[in-house]
Design a protein around this motif. Structure first.
Motif, PDB file in Angstrom:
ATOM      1  N   TYR A  97      71.581   9.257  41.363  1.00  0.00           N
ATOM      2  CA  TYR A  97      70.116   9.438  41.029  1.00  0.00           C
ATOM      3  C   TYR A  97      69.788  10.794  40.997  1.00  0.00           C
ATOM      4  N   THR A 157      76.652  12.489  37.706  1.00  0.00           N
ATOM      5  CA  THR A 157      75.880  12.645  39.073  1.00  0.00           C
ATOM      6  C   THR A 157      74.612  11.864  39.118  1.00  0.00           C
ATOM      7  N   ASP A 158      74.102  11.957  37.967  1.00  0.00           N
ATOM      8  CA  ASP A 158      72.682  10.656  38.123  1.00  0.00           C
ATOM      9  C   ASP A 158      73.332   9.550  38.242  1.00  0.00           C
ATOM     10  N   PRO A 175      69.014   5.229  36.127  1.00  0.00           N
ATOM     11  CA  PRO A 175      69.453   6.475  36.068  1.00  0.00           C
ATOM     12  C   PRO A 175      69.297   6.937  34.405  1.00  0.00           C
ATOM     13  N   ILE A 193      76.011  15.994  34.271  1.00  0.00           N
ATOM     14  CA  ILE A 193      74.714  15.324  34.358  1.00  0.00           C
ATOM     15  C   ILE A 193      74.630  13.683  34.598  1.00  0.00           C
ATOM     16  N   ILE A 248      69.613  14.902  39.308  1.00  0.00           N
ATOM     17  CA  ILE A 248      70.127  15.983  38.376  1.00  0.00           C
ATOM     18  C   ILE A 248      70.078  17.102  38.898  1.00  0.00           C
ATOM     19  N   GLY A 251      64.212  15.764  37.567  1.00  0.00           N
ATOM     20  CA  GLY A 251      65.593  16.230  36.823  1.00  0.00           C
ATOM     21  C   GLY A 251      65.422  15.992  35.554  1.00  0.00           C
ATOM     22  N   ASP A 252      65.020  14.890  34.967  1.00  0.00           N
ATOM     23  CA  ASP A 252      64.951  14.337  33.759  1.00  0.00           C
ATOM     24  C   ASP A 252      64.115  15.383  32.798  1.00  0.00           C
ATOM     25  N   GLY A 281      68.974   9.874  33.284  1.00  0.00           N
ATOM     26  CA  GLY A 281      69.553  10.928  32.564  1.00  0.00           C
ATOM     27  C   GLY A 281      71.058  10.726  31.883  1.00  0.00           C
TER      28      GLY A 281
END
Ligand SMILES: [Zn+2]
Length: 268
Positions: A123, A118-119, A238, A115, A125, A193-194, A240
């Motif tokens: 940006y 990727t984040d 980002p 995660i 997740i 996503g967060d 995450g």
């Protein structure tokens, strides 16, 4: 070789292979591509990567970080993710032995790594990591591998609604302060996503862990981004990445931090 070392080494080798798959997920999931097919290709010359050039960490070193087809550099991020995942699984097996706690800890840290990377890159997740991890965390709690199921379920709910609340308040405030919703600005203060990621963390760490993760993540994010912002850098955060760091610290030393805090305020 002592049997004590055999299990961590096997777990580490599994981690290296899992890290290789994690790289595929990091690259393909944000683009909504399949992580199963087709075989990996060099992103520059499109040459298919043979199995002997795809051995975790080892191939990158043997190829000296260059594609066999076109000779252009291969990002060191790939072997680093593989190595990190291998180390995660080695250490989890070292500390927990061949238990469900080892499997839970191994997957938890693998997910956090995936995660965070990727984040930071996109940006994004991916749901496969957040929602997939949520299901995995609840399954491990159900199998009595870690926190109790009730604590995990409440944790997932607290993680979800806490971040959902933060996102709503942040978006409302951000619009009034002219930082959200305008030209070239994000539509929301925090992405969905967060929110889903925090539900996943809650399933693994339970609700006390969620609160500490959010506190540590927000603190770390502020320490890094407030000075950058004051220097004129208006880049998207980002978040995450910081939540993943907070969750990792909570897993490793969360109880010690809580005890230290209680001693500090004079309760214990
Ligand atoms: Zn190439």
């Amino acid at each position: 070789m002592t049997p004590d070392l055999m299990i961590p080494i096997l777990a580490g080798l599994f981690g290296l292979l899992l890290g290789s798959f994690l790289n595929v997920c990091i690259v393909r999931l944000p683009k909504n591509e399949s992580v199963v097919k087709p075989r990996s290709k060099c992103p520059r010359c499109s040459k298919e990567i043979a199995w002997y050039d795809n051995i975790p960490v080892v191939s990158w070193i043997l190829l000296r970080g260059k594609c066999r087809g076109c000779g252009l550099p291969i990002s060191p991020l790939y072997p680093l993710v593989e190595l990190a995942t291998g180390v995660i699984w080695f250490l989890m097996a070292w500390h927990n032995g061949p238990t469900l706690a080892m499997v839970g800890g191994g997957f938890f840290f693998t997910l956090l790594l995936g995660i965070a990377v990727t984040d930071a890159r996109e940006y994004i997740i991916p749901d496969e990591m957040s929602v997939g991890g949520l299901v995995l965390g609840l399954a491990i709690a159900l199998a009595k591998g870690w926190v109790a199921l009730k604590v995990a379920l409440i944790g997932a709910a607290v993680g979800f609604f806490l971040l959902w609340g933060f996102a709503a308040v942040g978006t409302w405030l951000g619009k009034r302060m002219g930082m959200v919703g305008g030209e070239g600005q994000p539509d929301e203060a925090m992405g969905g996503g967060d929110i889903k990621m925090m539900a996943m963390i809650g399933a693994f760490l339970g609700w006390p862990g969620v609160l500490m993760t959010v506190f540590l993540g927000a603190a770390a994010g502020s320490i890094v981004y407030v000075p950058l912002n004051m220097m004129g850098n208006k880049k998207l955060v980002p978040f995450g990445v910081f939540l993943a760091m907070g969750a990792a610290i909570t897993y490793l030393v969360g109880n010690d931090l809580v005890n230290l805090y209680f001693r500090f305020i004079g309760v214990a």
